[in-house]
Design an enzyme around this catalytic site. Structure first.
Site, PDB file in Angstrom:
ATOM      1  N   PHE A  26     -12.101  -6.610  13.943  1.00  0.00           N
ATOM      2  CA  PHE A  26     -10.964  -7.072  13.147  1.00  0.00           C
ATOM      3  C   PHE A  26     -10.616  -6.036  12.088  1.00  0.00           C
ATOM      4  CE2 PHE A  26      -9.395  -9.502   9.392  1.00  0.00           C
ATOM      5  CZ  PHE A  26      -8.190  -9.920   9.942  1.00  0.00           C
TER       6      PHE A  26
ATOM      7  N   MET B 240      24.206   9.646   3.069  1.00  0.00           N
ATOM      8  CA  MET B 240      24.012  10.988   3.621  1.00  0.00           C
ATOM      9  C   MET B 240      24.146  10.987   5.138  1.00  0.00           C
ATOM     10  SD  MET B 240      23.668  14.123   2.876  1.00  0.00           S
ATOM     11  CE  MET B 240      22.944  14.418   1.272  1.00  0.00           C
TER      12      MET B 240
ATOM     13  N   LYS C 232     -17.854  -0.425   5.475  1.00  0.00           N
ATOM     14  CA  LYS C 232     -18.291  -1.456   4.526  1.00  0.00           C
ATOM     15  C   LYS C 232     -19.791  -1.422   4.294  1.00  0.00           C
ATOM     16  CE  LYS C 232     -17.410  -6.163   3.107  1.00  0.00           C
ATOM     17  NZ  LYS C 232     -16.458  -7.278   3.193  1.00  0.00           N
TER      18      LYS C 232
ATOM     19  N   GLU D 130       0.812  -1.216   0.000  1.00  0.00           N
ATOM     20  CA  GLU D 130       0.000   0.000   0.000  1.00  0.00           C
ATOM     21  C   GLU D 130       0.849   1.272   0.000  1.00  0.00           C
ATOM     22  OE1 GLU D 130      -2.621  -3.171   1.949  1.00  0.00           O
ATOM     23  OE2 GLU D 130      -0.531  -2.499   2.192  1.00  0.00           O
TER      24      GLU D 130
END
Length: 568
Positions: A111, A480, A161, A49
């Site tokens: 959940f 760096m 949902k 994601e």
């Protein structure tokens, strides 16, 4: 129709062509509708994601449109947070849509339940949780309007949902158009004051930021620079907003800016700041920043005016609009002949003056990529030494061709962003006669530290056959951070030599990607040329020295007098 179908219809209504994301239980209905609408909207599944969020961000930076990312609840939603924060810090329009557990289950530790609107509140321009399907379409339209209007930024919509599954009447309406910020009531007087200041100064300097790129003001900035005889320096986010080949271009400002730019800042008597926010990496020591200059600040966000530096004159609004209104007031500007301040400053800028004593010079690689690239080539980077070398050595000519994480400095940004950049370059273009999508040949410059954070997205590049040319500048250290350890921590290299056991040749083979290794300067030209001409993705493994540094460097909180130009 169902709420999930309303989401897809609204996205299509808003002109969305590509959606990035990853499925999960709380967004099954949305992905089902994406499947049914696949002839009208393209869904790109990434490996993670976070990669999807960075892809939506890169897509927006290149196309100028709003990027869209979709993820499920719980870990899917929280995996978006770094990408959302990256877009927020760089003012990139992204709409993130997350699923959540049904409304009756919220607050019960269900959940994969998480309060994603609470989590993302500090790093979004606005966010919503939809509690009634009747509000769903208007919420999506409002999200696009907010993301694109004024100072752009990310907006999150959390859709439980049961809202996705509920039925509601739906009517298509015209897509949202970005709202232009009206000029301040005092705009006429402010413009007049700015014009008088510019007419009276003898050493003007333009400091260009990412806001000018977002505004599409590149032509107006060129006209202003030529009208008032001003050299132009760009912030990291402003690179490409002013062509590097223009005689007034003097390079990047800031901690790792081009040699002489900070000297120009200290000598100028007028500093015109366009769409920039005076970040700490630009100013260094506020007390010594532009000590002799009257400062003019033009920015779309009123919150940025006076936040870090108090300007002498300012005006809030769209940079392009303001510059167009400013020009008529500059009639009668004194002639800026040859030998003027702009010429003097431009002649002091010698890019690439640092001499690399190593077998393979990363600056040479970048200069060679530029040599064989058209001006519209998009270059994406991760974060670290390679990012600064790119900013210093690659001469950007056009806006929206440099894709990098500036404000947040997100390692792991580059791979996802390069994926989004390919699709962003294809926005509005139709497949050719062979049915091939006209993806742009994006170049990704990355370091071994950043590369290991997002190498899973090689799978996304490979399966979509995206022509990303990956130049991995591998010095086997976190370069760096190690450079700072050299300078400020008495060379105590704590955790900056990760010793990854990665066989990059086998890794590329595993993903079906062409691989080449580059270890010396004499091979740079042929390897770069071959890589860029290849039609498919390529990984070029460039072995550079861990002792090559990014120079010049102004230490944090210091001024131009403390600039570091060499150290071992």
């Amino acid at each position: 129709m169902k709420g999930a179908k309303i989401i897809i219809e609204c996205l299509i209504e808003q002109g969305v062509q590509h959606v990035f994301g990853y499925p999960g239980g709380a967004v099954l209905d949305i992905f089902d509708e994406l499947y049914l609408a696949k002839d009208r909207i393209n869904q790109i599944m990434t490996s993670h994601e976070q990669g999807a969020a960075h892809a939506a961000d890169g897509y927006a930076r290149v196309s100028g449109k709003t990027g869209v990312v979709i993820a499920t609840s719980g870990p899917g939603a929280t995996n978006l947070v770094t990408g959302i924060a990256t877009a927020y810090m760089d003012s990139i329009p992204v709409v993130a849509i997350t699923g959540n557990v049904g409304l009756p289950l919220i607050g019960r530790d269900s959940f994969q339940e998480v309060d994603i609107t609470g989590i993302t509140m500090p790093v979004t321009k606005h966010n919503f949780i939809v509690k009634d399907v009747k509000d769903l379409a208007s919420t999506i339209r409002r999200a696009f309007e907010i993301a694109q209007s004024g100072r752009p930024g990310p907006v999150l919509i959390d859709v439980p949902k049961n809202i996705q599954q509920a039925d509601c009447d739906f009517v298509n309406i015209p897509r949202a158009t970005p709202k232009t910020s009206p000029l301040d009531k005092c705009a006429t007087a402010q413009l007049s004051n700015i014009a008088q200041l510019l007419k009276s100064c003898s050493k003007p300097l333009i400091y260009l930021g990412g806001g000018a790129v977002t505004s599409g003001a590149n032509a107006e900035v060129i006209k202003l620079a030529e009208t008032i005889g001003a050299p132009v320096t760009c912030s990291l986010m402003g690179l490409g907003g002013f062509p590097s080949s223009h005689p007034n271009a003097i390079g990047m400002i800031g901690m790792h800016g081009h040699k002489g730019v900070m000297k120009a800042v200290s000598e100028c008597d007028a500093l015109i700041v366009l769409g920039a926010r005076f970040s700490d990496r630009v100013m260094g020591n506020r007390e010594t920043f532009a000590p002799n200059a009257k400062i003019v600040h033009i920015d779309i966000d009123p919150a940025e005016v006076g936040k870090n530096i108090q300007p002498d004159e300012y005006i809030t609004g769209d940079v392009k609009t303001i510059l167009k209104k400013l020009y008529p007031l500059l009639d009668g500007m004194p002639s800026r002949g040859a030998g003027h301040w702009a010429d003097k400053i431009a002649n002091q800028q010698i890019a690439g003056s640092y001499e690399c004593k190593c077998d393979l010079d990363p600056r040479l690689i970048l200069q060679t990529i530029k040599k064989y690239s058209p001006p519209e080539r998009v270059v994406a980077t991760d974060v670290g030494q390679h990012q600064m070398w790119t900013a210093q050595s690659y001469k950007f000519e056009r806006p929206r061709t440099f894709v990098t994480s500036g404000g947040l400095g997100t390692m792991g940004f580059g791979m996802g962003a390069s994926i989004g950049s390919c699709f962003g370059q294809a926005y509005g273009k139709k497949p050719n006669s062979k049915g091939e999508t006209p993806y742009g040949k994006t170049v990704l410059i990355t370091g071994d530290g950043s590369f290991h954070m997002n190498l899973n997205e090689l799978a996304t590049i490979s399966k979509n056959n995206l022509p990303v040319k990956i130049f991995l500048l591998d010095n086997s250290v976190l370069g760096m951070v190690r450079q700072w350890q050299k300078l400020f921590y008495d060379r105590r290299f704590s955790s900056t030599t990760p010793t990854f056991p990665t066989r990059h040749d086998l890794l590329a083979k595993a993903f079906g990607i062409k691989y080449e290794k580059l270890e010396s300067n004499d091979k740079v030209d042929e390897v770069v040329k071959r890589a860029l001409s290849h039609k498919k993705p390529v990984l070029i493994h460039c072995k550079i020295s861990c002792d090559d540094n990014v120079l010049p460097m102004i230490p944090p909180g210091k001024g131009v007098k403390e600039i570091i130009t060499d150290f071992e």
